[in-house]
Design a protein around this motif. Structure first.
Motif, PDB file in Angstrom:
ATOM      1  N   ARG A 152       0.700  -1.136   0.049  1.00  0.00           N
ATOM      2  CA  ARG A 152       0.059   0.001   0.161  1.00  0.00           C
ATOM      3  C   ARG A 152       0.893   1.230  -0.058  1.00  0.00           C
ATOM      4  NH1 ARG A 152      -4.273   2.717   3.686  1.00  0.00           N
ATOM      5  NH2 ARG A 152      -5.800   2.953   2.252  1.00  0.00           N
TER       6      ARG A 152
ATOM      7  N   HIS B 299       0.209  -2.591  -7.180  1.00  0.00           N
ATOM      8  CA  HIS B 299       0.153  -1.878  -5.667  1.00  0.00           C
ATOM      9  C   HIS B 299      -0.903  -1.145  -5.396  1.00  0.00           C
ATOM     10  CE1 HIS B 299       4.317  -3.430  -5.098  1.00  0.00           C
ATOM     11  NE2 HIS B 299       4.490  -3.133  -6.328  1.00  0.00           N
ATOM     12  N   ASP B 300      -1.338  -0.952  -4.343  1.00  0.00           N
ATOM     13  CA  ASP B 300      -2.594  -0.556  -3.861  1.00  0.00           C
ATOM     14  C   ASP B 300      -2.211   1.107  -3.723  1.00  0.00           C
ATOM     15  OD1 ASP B 300      -4.811   0.652  -2.981  1.00  0.00           O
ATOM     16  OD2 ASP B 300      -4.659  -0.308  -0.946  1.00  0.00           O
TER      17      ASP B 300
ATOM     18  N   VAL C 150      -2.624   4.987  -2.704  1.00  0.00           N
ATOM     19  CA  VAL C 150      -3.859   5.812  -2.007  1.00  0.00           C
ATOM     20  C   VAL C 150      -3.109   7.296  -2.054  1.00  0.00           C
ATOM     21  CG1 VAL C 150      -4.377   3.903  -0.517  1.00  0.00           C
ATOM     22  CG2 VAL C 150      -2.526   5.367   0.084  1.00  0.00           C
TER      23      VAL C 150
ATOM     24  N   SER D   4      -1.288   1.909   7.902  1.00  0.00           N
ATOM     25  CA  SER D   4      -1.618   1.096   6.850  1.00  0.00           C
ATOM     26  C   SER D   4      -0.915   1.329   5.538  1.00  0.00           C
ATOM     27  CB  SER D   4      -3.240   1.131   6.704  1.00  0.00           C
ATOM     28  OG  SER D   4      -3.635   2.344   6.044  1.00  0.00           O
ATOM     29  N   ILE D   5      -0.074   2.654   5.534  1.00  0.00           N
ATOM     30  CA  ILE D   5       0.728   2.868   4.407  1.00  0.00           C
ATOM     31  C   ILE D   5       2.105   2.248   4.576  1.00  0.00           C
ATOM     32  CG2 ILE D   5       1.469   4.932   3.089  1.00  0.00           C
ATOM     33  CD1 ILE D   5      -0.850   6.618   3.757  1.00  0.00           C
TER      34      ILE D   5
END
Length: 177
Positions: free
Chosen positions: A2, A31-32, A34, A70-71
Protein backbone atom coordinates in the motif's frame (compact mmCIF):
# COMPACT_ATOMS: atom_id res chain seq x y z
CA UNK A 1 2.12 -3.00 -0.97
CA UNK A 2 0.00 0.00 0.00
CA UNK A 3 1.71 3.16 -1.27
CA UNK A 4 0.78 6.72 -0.35
CA UNK A 5 1.28 9.07 -3.31
CA UNK A 6 2.34 12.64 -2.60
CA UNK A 7 1.52 14.94 -5.52
CA UNK A 8 3.90 17.82 -4.63
CA UNK A 9 2.97 21.44 -5.30
CA UNK A 10 4.60 21.51 -8.72
CA UNK A 11 3.11 18.17 -9.69
CA UNK A 12 -0.33 19.31 -8.64
CA UNK A 13 -0.22 22.69 -10.38
CA UNK A 14 2.16 22.33 -13.32
CA UNK A 15 2.66 18.62 -14.04
CA UNK A 16 -0.48 16.71 -12.99
CA UNK A 17 0.13 14.09 -15.68
CA UNK A 18 3.31 13.05 -13.87
CA UNK A 19 1.33 12.41 -10.69
CA UNK A 20 -1.38 10.52 -12.58
CA UNK A 21 1.22 8.47 -14.47
CA UNK A 22 2.95 7.59 -11.19
CA UNK A 23 -0.34 6.28 -9.81
CA UNK A 24 -1.06 4.32 -13.00
CA UNK A 25 2.43 2.81 -13.06
CA UNK A 26 2.33 1.67 -9.43
CA UNK A 27 -1.17 0.24 -9.85
CA UNK A 28 -0.09 -1.58 -13.02
CA UNK A 29 2.78 -3.08 -11.02
CA UNK A 30 0.18 -4.49 -8.61
CA UNK A 31 0.27 -2.01 -5.75
CA UNK A 32 -2.55 -0.30 -3.91
CA UNK A 33 -2.04 3.44 -4.42
CA UNK A 34 -3.69 5.76 -1.92
CA UNK A 35 -3.92 9.50 -2.33
CA UNK A 36 -4.67 11.25 0.96
CA UNK A 37 -7.10 13.99 -0.14
CA UNK A 38 -6.02 16.48 2.56
CA UNK A 39 -2.36 16.53 1.55
CA UNK A 40 -0.79 19.93 0.93
CA UNK A 41 2.66 21.34 0.29
CA UNK A 42 5.59 19.71 2.12
CA UNK A 43 6.93 23.13 3.12
CA UNK A 44 10.22 22.91 1.23
CA UNK A 45 9.81 26.33 -0.40
CA UNK A 46 9.44 27.97 3.01
CA UNK A 47 12.52 26.30 4.46
CA UNK A 48 14.62 26.99 1.37
CA UNK A 49 13.84 30.69 1.55
CA UNK A 50 14.59 31.02 5.25
CA UNK A 51 11.10 30.77 6.72
CA UNK A 52 11.65 27.81 9.01
CA UNK A 53 8.87 28.31 11.54
CA UNK A 54 6.14 28.89 8.93
CA UNK A 55 6.02 25.33 7.51
CA UNK A 56 5.30 23.71 10.89
CA UNK A 57 1.58 23.28 10.03
CA UNK A 58 2.54 21.81 6.64
CA UNK A 59 5.03 19.40 8.19
CA UNK A 60 2.43 18.38 10.77
CA UNK A 61 -0.19 17.83 8.06
CA UNK A 62 2.23 15.74 6.00
CA UNK A 63 3.02 13.54 9.00
CA UNK A 64 -0.70 13.13 9.72
CA UNK A 65 -1.67 12.37 6.12
CA UNK A 66 1.08 9.84 5.45
CA UNK A 67 1.81 8.50 8.95
CA UNK A 68 -1.09 6.04 8.76
CA UNK A 69 0.28 2.61 9.66
CA UNK A 70 -1.67 1.06 6.76
CA UNK A 71 0.58 2.97 4.33
CA UNK A 72 3.71 0.89 3.73
CA UNK A 73 5.62 3.49 1.72
CA UNK A 74 5.25 7.12 0.66
CA UNK A 75 6.38 8.02 -2.84
CA UNK A 76 6.78 11.26 -4.72
CA UNK A 77 8.04 11.93 -8.23
CA UNK A 78 10.37 14.64 -6.90
CA UNK A 79 13.81 14.40 -5.40
CA UNK A 80 13.46 17.86 -3.87
CA UNK A 81 10.28 17.04 -1.98
CA UNK A 82 11.59 13.64 -0.89
CA UNK A 83 14.70 15.40 0.36
CA UNK A 84 12.59 17.89 2.25
CA UNK A 85 10.56 15.16 3.95
CA UNK A 86 13.60 13.09 4.83
CA UNK A 87 15.88 15.91 5.94
CA UNK A 88 14.18 19.27 6.44
CA UNK A 89 11.10 17.97 8.25
CA UNK A 90 13.26 16.55 11.00
CA UNK A 91 15.03 19.90 11.46
CA UNK A 92 11.71 21.75 11.62
CA UNK A 93 10.21 19.24 14.07
CA UNK A 94 13.26 19.45 16.35
CA UNK A 95 13.37 23.25 16.36
CA UNK A 96 9.71 24.17 16.44
CA UNK A 97 7.67 21.05 17.05
CA UNK A 98 6.53 18.96 19.93
CA UNK A 99 7.00 15.29 20.80
CA UNK A 100 4.06 14.21 18.63
CA UNK A 101 5.41 16.06 15.60
CA UNK A 102 8.89 14.64 16.08
CA UNK A 103 7.44 11.11 16.30
CA UNK A 104 5.22 11.62 13.26
CA UNK A 105 8.10 13.00 11.20
CA UNK A 106 10.32 10.06 12.17
CA UNK A 107 7.61 7.57 11.15
CA UNK A 108 7.05 9.14 7.74
CA UNK A 109 10.74 9.79 7.07
CA UNK A 110 11.51 6.08 7.40
CA UNK A 111 9.09 5.13 4.62
CA UNK A 112 9.48 8.04 2.18
CA UNK A 113 11.03 7.51 -1.25
CA UNK A 114 11.63 9.35 -4.46
CA UNK A 115 10.02 7.35 -7.29
CA UNK A 116 13.17 5.76 -8.73
CA UNK A 117 14.29 4.70 -5.22
CA UNK A 118 10.96 3.04 -4.56
CA UNK A 119 10.98 1.20 -7.87
CA UNK A 120 14.59 0.00 -7.83
CA UNK A 121 15.43 -0.38 -4.12
CA UNK A 122 12.12 -1.29 -2.53
CA UNK A 123 10.12 -2.99 -5.28
CA UNK A 124 13.13 -4.46 -7.11
CA UNK A 125 11.87 -3.23 -10.48
CA UNK A 126 13.88 -1.77 -13.34
CA UNK A 127 11.66 -2.84 -16.25
CA UNK A 128 8.30 -1.12 -16.06
CA UNK A 129 7.11 -1.97 -19.57
CA UNK A 130 8.07 1.40 -21.02
CA UNK A 131 8.59 2.06 -24.70
CA UNK A 132 10.07 5.33 -25.99
CA UNK A 133 11.70 5.30 -29.45
CA UNK A 134 13.47 8.64 -29.09
CA UNK A 135 16.85 10.08 -28.16
CA UNK A 136 17.10 11.34 -24.58
CA UNK A 137 19.62 12.22 -21.93
CA UNK A 138 19.29 12.47 -18.17
CA UNK A 139 20.54 15.14 -15.80
CA UNK A 140 20.05 14.36 -12.11
CA UNK A 141 18.60 17.04 -9.89
CA UNK A 142 20.84 18.46 -7.17
CA UNK A 143 18.60 17.14 -4.41
CA UNK A 144 18.40 13.62 -5.83
CA UNK A 145 22.14 13.56 -6.43
CA UNK A 146 23.46 15.23 -3.29
CA UNK A 147 20.78 15.05 -0.62
CA UNK A 148 19.12 11.71 -1.38
CA UNK A 149 22.08 10.01 -3.05
CA UNK A 150 19.74 8.35 -5.53
CA UNK A 151 22.74 7.45 -7.69
CA UNK A 152 22.13 5.64 -10.95
CA UNK A 153 18.60 4.41 -10.17
CA UNK A 154 16.96 6.72 -12.74
CA UNK A 155 19.49 5.57 -15.34
CA UNK A 156 18.78 1.90 -14.52
CA UNK A 157 15.12 2.57 -15.26
CA UNK A 158 15.90 4.50 -18.45
CA UNK A 159 18.28 1.80 -19.72
CA UNK A 160 15.42 -0.70 -19.47
CA UNK A 161 13.07 1.35 -21.67
CA UNK A 162 12.44 -0.42 -24.96
CA UNK A 163 13.89 1.29 -28.07
CA UNK A 164 15.21 4.33 -26.19
CA UNK A 165 18.36 6.01 -27.47
CA UNK A 166 19.89 7.03 -24.15
CA UNK A 167 22.83 9.39 -24.51
CA UNK A 168 25.03 9.65 -21.43
CA UNK A 169 25.43 13.28 -20.37
CA UNK A 170 29.05 14.28 -19.81
CA UNK A 171 29.60 15.74 -16.34
CA UNK A 172 26.04 14.86 -15.32
CA UNK A 173 27.01 15.27 -11.69
CA UNK A 174 27.73 18.97 -12.23
CA UNK A 175 25.14 21.54 -11.25
CA UNK A 176 23.00 22.79 -14.13
CA UNK A 177 23.10 26.31 -12.71
Amino acid sequence: MRIGLFATCLGDTLFPEVVKSTAVLLARLGHDVVFPPDQTCCGQMHVNTGYQREPVPLVRNFAEQFGDSSIDAVVMPSGSCAGSVRHQHEIIAERYGDAALRAGVATVKAKTYELSELLVDVLGVTRVGAYFPHRVTYHPTCHSLRMLRVGDKPLKLLRAVEDIDLVELPEADSCCG
